[in-house]
Enzyme design. Structure first.
Site, PDB file in Angstrom:
ATOM      1  N   PRO A   9      32.909  30.989  29.909  1.00  0.00           N
ATOM      2  CA  PRO A   9      34.127  30.233  30.195  1.00  0.00           C
ATOM      3  C   PRO A   9      34.284  28.932  29.407  1.00  0.00           C
ATOM      4  O   PRO A   9      33.314  28.199  29.206  1.00  0.00           O
ATOM      5  CB  PRO A   9      34.033  29.943  31.698  1.00  0.00           C
ATOM      6  CG  PRO A   9      32.615  30.165  32.060  1.00  0.00           C
ATOM      7  CD  PRO A   9      32.090  31.191  31.112  1.00  0.00           C
ATOM      8  N   ASN A  10      35.503  28.723  28.997  1.00  0.00           N
ATOM      9  CA  ASN A  10      35.948  27.499  28.318  1.00  0.00           C
ATOM     10  C   ASN A  10      35.482  27.376  26.866  1.00  0.00           C
ATOM     11  O   ASN A  10      35.872  26.440  26.171  1.00  0.00           O
ATOM     12  CB  ASN A  10      35.545  26.242  29.122  1.00  0.00           C
ATOM     13  CG  ASN A  10      36.147  26.264  30.504  1.00  0.00           C
ATOM     14  OD1 ASN A  10      37.364  26.445  30.639  1.00  0.00           O
ATOM     15  ND2 ASN A  10      35.338  26.099  31.534  1.00  0.00           N
ATOM     16  N   ARG A  17      37.894  20.824  23.407  1.00  0.00           N
ATOM     17  CA  ARG A  17      37.104  20.577  24.604  1.00  0.00           C
ATOM     18  C   ARG A  17      35.986  19.572  24.332  1.00  0.00           C
ATOM     19  O   ARG A  17      35.068  19.849  23.563  1.00  0.00           O
ATOM     20  CB  ARG A  17      36.475  21.905  25.040  1.00  0.00           C
ATOM     21  CG  ARG A  17      35.592  21.793  26.225  1.00  0.00           C
ATOM     22  CD  ARG A  17      34.811  23.073  26.447  1.00  0.00           C
ATOM     23  NE  ARG A  17      34.026  22.910  27.645  1.00  0.00           N
ATOM     24  CZ  ARG A  17      33.020  23.673  27.998  1.00  0.00           C
ATOM     25  NH1 ARG A  17      32.677  24.694  27.259  1.00  0.00           N
ATOM     26  NH2 ARG A  17      32.362  23.432  29.094  1.00  0.00           N
ATOM     27  N   TYR A  22      30.712  18.946  22.208  1.00  0.00           N
ATOM     28  CA  TYR A  22      30.694  20.290  21.610  1.00  0.00           C
ATOM     29  C   TYR A  22      31.146  20.326  20.149  1.00  0.00           C
ATOM     30  O   TYR A  22      31.112  21.392  19.533  1.00  0.00           O
ATOM     31  CB  TYR A  22      31.564  21.241  22.454  1.00  0.00           C
ATOM     32  CG  TYR A  22      31.069  21.361  23.879  1.00  0.00           C
ATOM     33  CD1 TYR A  22      29.851  21.980  24.157  1.00  0.00           C
ATOM     34  CD2 TYR A  22      31.794  20.834  24.955  1.00  0.00           C
ATOM     35  CE1 TYR A  22      29.363  22.072  25.452  1.00  0.00           C
ATOM     36  CE2 TYR A  22      31.321  20.928  26.264  1.00  0.00           C
ATOM     37  CZ  TYR A  22      30.106  21.549  26.502  1.00  0.00           C
ATOM     38  OH  TYR A  22      29.630  21.642  27.790  1.00  0.00           O
ATOM     39  N   ASN A  73      25.964  32.876  25.301  1.00  0.00           N
ATOM     40  CA  ASN A  73      26.162  31.511  25.794  1.00  0.00           C
ATOM     41  C   ASN A  73      26.969  31.673  27.079  1.00  0.00           C
ATOM     42  O   ASN A  73      28.188  31.828  27.041  1.00  0.00           O
ATOM     43  CB  ASN A  73      26.917  30.655  24.784  1.00  0.00           C
ATOM     44  CG  ASN A  73      27.067  29.222  25.287  1.00  0.00           C
ATOM     45  OD1 ASN A  73      26.840  28.939  26.467  1.00  0.00           O
ATOM     46  ND2 ASN A  73      27.445  28.311  24.392  1.00  0.00           N
ATOM     47  N   ALA A  76      29.230  27.658  31.771  1.00  0.00           N
ATOM     48  CA  ALA A  76      28.944  27.141  33.123  1.00  0.00           C
ATOM     49  C   ALA A  76      28.249  28.168  34.008  1.00  0.00           C
ATOM     50  O   ALA A  76      27.510  27.800  34.928  1.00  0.00           O
ATOM     51  CB  ALA A  76      30.236  26.665  33.781  1.00  0.00           C
ATOM     52  N   HIS A  79      24.380  28.191  34.986  1.00  0.00           N
ATOM     53  CA  HIS A  79      23.770  27.420  36.071  1.00  0.00           C
ATOM     54  C   HIS A  79      24.078  27.982  37.454  1.00  0.00           C
ATOM     55  O   HIS A  79      23.639  27.420  38.450  1.00  0.00           O
ATOM     56  CB  HIS A  79      24.255  25.965  35.986  1.00  0.00           C
ATOM     57  CG  HIS A  79      24.325  25.444  34.583  1.00  0.00           C
ATOM     58  ND1 HIS A  79      23.201  25.249  33.819  1.00  0.00           N
ATOM     59  CD2 HIS A  79      25.381  25.137  33.778  1.00  0.00           C
ATOM     60  CE1 HIS A  79      23.566  24.820  32.613  1.00  0.00           C
ATOM     61  NE2 HIS A  79      24.884  24.746  32.556  1.00  0.00           N
ATOM     62  N   ASP A  86      21.225  39.350  36.850  1.00  0.00           N
ATOM     63  CA  ASP A  86      20.912  40.709  37.299  1.00  0.00           C
ATOM     64  C   ASP A  86      21.412  41.760  36.310  1.00  0.00           C
ATOM     65  O   ASP A  86      20.743  42.778  36.086  1.00  0.00           O
ATOM     66  CB  ASP A  86      21.529  40.971  38.682  1.00  0.00           C
ATOM     67  CG  ASP A  86      20.713  40.331  39.806  1.00  0.00           C
ATOM     68  OD1 ASP A  86      19.607  39.838  39.539  1.00  0.00           O
ATOM     69  OD2 ASP A  86      21.211  40.333  40.950  1.00  0.00           O
ATOM     70  N   GLU A  97      19.445  33.344  24.540  1.00  0.00           N
ATOM     71  CA  GLU A  97      20.407  32.443  25.202  1.00  0.00           C
ATOM     72  C   GLU A  97      20.659  31.251  24.280  1.00  0.00           C
ATOM     73  O   GLU A  97      19.718  30.712  23.700  1.00  0.00           O
ATOM     74  CB  GLU A  97      19.776  31.974  26.518  1.00  0.00           C
ATOM     75  CG  GLU A  97      20.587  30.928  27.280  1.00  0.00           C
ATOM     76  CD  GLU A  97      19.832  30.411  28.515  1.00  0.00           C
ATOM     77  OE1 GLU A  97      18.620  30.743  28.673  1.00  0.00           O
ATOM     78  OE2 GLU A  97      20.442  29.663  29.298  1.00  0.00           O
ATOM     79  N   HIS A  99      22.959  27.493  23.780  1.00  0.00           N
ATOM     80  CA  HIS A  99      23.868  26.451  24.257  1.00  0.00           C
ATOM     81  C   HIS A  99      24.121  25.495  23.100  1.00  0.00           C
ATOM     82  O   HIS A  99      23.182  25.112  22.404  1.00  0.00           O
ATOM     83  CB  HIS A  99      23.260  25.679  25.435  1.00  0.00           C
ATOM     84  CG  HIS A  99      22.973  26.576  26.592  1.00  0.00           C
ATOM     85  ND1 HIS A  99      23.957  27.013  27.435  1.00  0.00           N
ATOM     86  CD2 HIS A  99      21.824  27.169  26.999  1.00  0.00           C
ATOM     87  CE1 HIS A  99      23.431  27.828  28.325  1.00  0.00           C
ATOM     88  NE2 HIS A  99      22.140  27.953  28.079  1.00  0.00           N
ATOM     89  N   SER A 101      25.241  22.393  23.355  1.00  0.00           N
ATOM     90  CA  SER A 101      24.713  21.067  23.714  1.00  0.00           C
ATOM     91  C   SER A 101      23.281  21.209  24.238  1.00  0.00           C
ATOM     92  O   SER A 101      22.829  22.322  24.527  1.00  0.00           O
ATOM     93  CB  SER A 101      25.604  20.433  24.790  1.00  0.00           C
ATOM     94  OG  SER A 101      25.521  21.183  25.995  1.00  0.00           O
ATOM     95  N   ARG A 106      21.494  16.506  29.914  1.00  0.00           N
ATOM     96  CA  ARG A 106      22.811  16.200  30.475  1.00  0.00           C
ATOM     97  C   ARG A 106      22.686  16.036  32.001  1.00  0.00           C
ATOM     98  O   ARG A 106      21.647  15.612  32.477  1.00  0.00           O
ATOM     99  CB  ARG A 106      23.809  17.277  30.041  1.00  0.00           C
ATOM    100  CG  ARG A 106      24.002  17.299  28.516  1.00  0.00           C
ATOM    101  CD  ARG A 106      25.009  18.334  28.089  1.00  0.00           C
ATOM    102  NE  ARG A 106      26.328  18.069  28.670  1.00  0.00           N
ATOM    103  CZ  ARG A 106      27.336  18.960  28.687  1.00  0.00           C
ATOM    104  NH1 ARG A 106      27.150  20.152  28.135  1.00  0.00           N
ATOM    105  NH2 ARG A 106      28.491  18.654  29.231  1.00  0.00           N
ATOM    106  N   ARG A 110      22.914  20.869  35.119  1.00  0.00           N
ATOM    107  CA  ARG A 110      22.857  21.746  33.934  1.00  0.00           C
ATOM    108  C   ARG A 110      21.426  22.090  33.537  1.00  0.00           C
ATOM    109  O   ARG A 110      21.185  22.844  32.611  1.00  0.00           O
ATOM    110  CB  ARG A 110      23.550  21.090  32.733  1.00  0.00           C
ATOM    111  CG  ARG A 110      25.042  20.929  32.926  1.00  0.00           C
ATOM    112  CD  ARG A 110      25.712  20.412  31.676  1.00  0.00           C
ATOM    113  NE  ARG A 110      26.965  19.768  32.024  1.00  0.00           N
ATOM    114  CZ  ARG A 110      28.124  20.418  32.203  1.00  0.00           C
ATOM    115  NH1 ARG A 110      28.196  21.707  32.011  1.00  0.00           N
ATOM    116  NH2 ARG A 110      29.197  19.752  32.554  1.00  0.00           N
TER     117      ARG A 110
HETATM  118  C1  DQA Z   1      27.183  25.078  27.370  1.00  0.00           C
HETATM  119  C2  DQA Z   1      26.525  24.119  28.374  1.00  0.00           C
HETATM  120  C3  DQA Z   1      27.005  24.400  29.792  1.00  0.00           C
HETATM  121  O1  DQA Z   1      26.388  23.506  30.712  1.00  0.00           O
HETATM  122  C4  DQA Z   1      28.510  24.198  29.879  1.00  0.00           C
HETATM  123  O2  DQA Z   1      28.970  24.523  31.178  1.00  0.00           O
HETATM  124  C5  DQA Z   1      29.246  24.964  28.835  1.00  0.00           C
HETATM  125  C6  DQA Z   1      28.698  25.050  27.481  1.00  0.00           C
HETATM  126  C7  DQA Z   1      26.830  24.727  25.918  1.00  0.00           C
HETATM  127  O3  DQA Z   1      27.081  25.565  25.047  1.00  0.00           O
HETATM  128  O4  DQA Z   1      26.331  23.636  25.629  1.00  0.00           O
HETATM  129  O5  DQA Z   1      30.347  25.440  29.084  1.00  0.00           O
HETATM  130  O6  DQA Z   1      26.709  26.385  27.623  1.00  0.00           O
END
Ligand code: DQA
Length: 145
Positions: A9-10, A17, A22, A73, A76, A79, A86, A97, A99, A101, A106, A110
């Site tokens: 998401p996002n 954003r 980011y 990735n 959110a 977490h 699963d 995995e 990320h 950031s 943070r 997170r």
């Molecule tokens: C993220 C870190 C997450 O905590 C956050 O909710 C994101 C992006 C990152 O790529 O740094 O949406 O996964």
């Protein structure tokens, strides 16, 4: 070597954003970078982005027998989502995995990642380059199988 690259998401809002966290690169730019890295590494990557937990769970489930590995990735959902953890465990594919950031420095909420309980590697805080590092790690891991 077929890899499913999942962004949660996002991440479709990259560029606008929270650019201090980011960066200014857009999701489209990230996709183009991943495409270029996949070519260099001779990997075949398909990209999937969703803001919906169930859609991500479905995509992971459908990856079984189709892909050799997953780069994710979970944003959110990292977490919060036992369902994504699963699903990854259910299909059993090598999973990296990533990320953008550094989630370890943070907010407190997170710092814990459900996905890390399954992923063989977690790359955080390297910006978009983290996706390249994730692809390299997957290539190595899948080769060793
Ligand atoms: C993220 C870190 C997450 O905590 C956050 O909710 C994101 C992006 C990152 O790529 O740094 O949406 O996964």
């Amino acid at each position: 070597m077929k890899i499913l690259v999942i962004n949660g998401p996002n991440l479709n809002l990259l560029g606008i954003r929270e650019p201090d966290i980011y960066g200014r690169g857009t999701y489209a730019e990230l996709c183009a970078l991943i495409g270029g890295w996949a070519d260099e590494l001779e990997m075949n990557c398909e990209l999937f982005q969703s803001n919906h937990e169930g859609a991500i769970v479905d995509a992971i489930g459908q990856a079984y027998g189709v892909y050799d590995g997953i780069l994710i990735n979970p944003a959110a959902y990292t977490h919060t989502s036992i369902a994504i953890l699963d699903a990854l465990k259910a299909v059993g594919l090598p999973t990296a995995e990533v990320h953008i950031s550094d989630i370890s420095v943070r907010e407190e909420f997170r710092r814990f990642s459900y996905v890390s309980l399954y992923a063989f590697v977690t790359i955080a805080g390297k910006g978009f380059d983290g996706y390249r590092l994730g692809l390299e790690a997957l290539k190595e891991r899948i080769r060793q199988k």
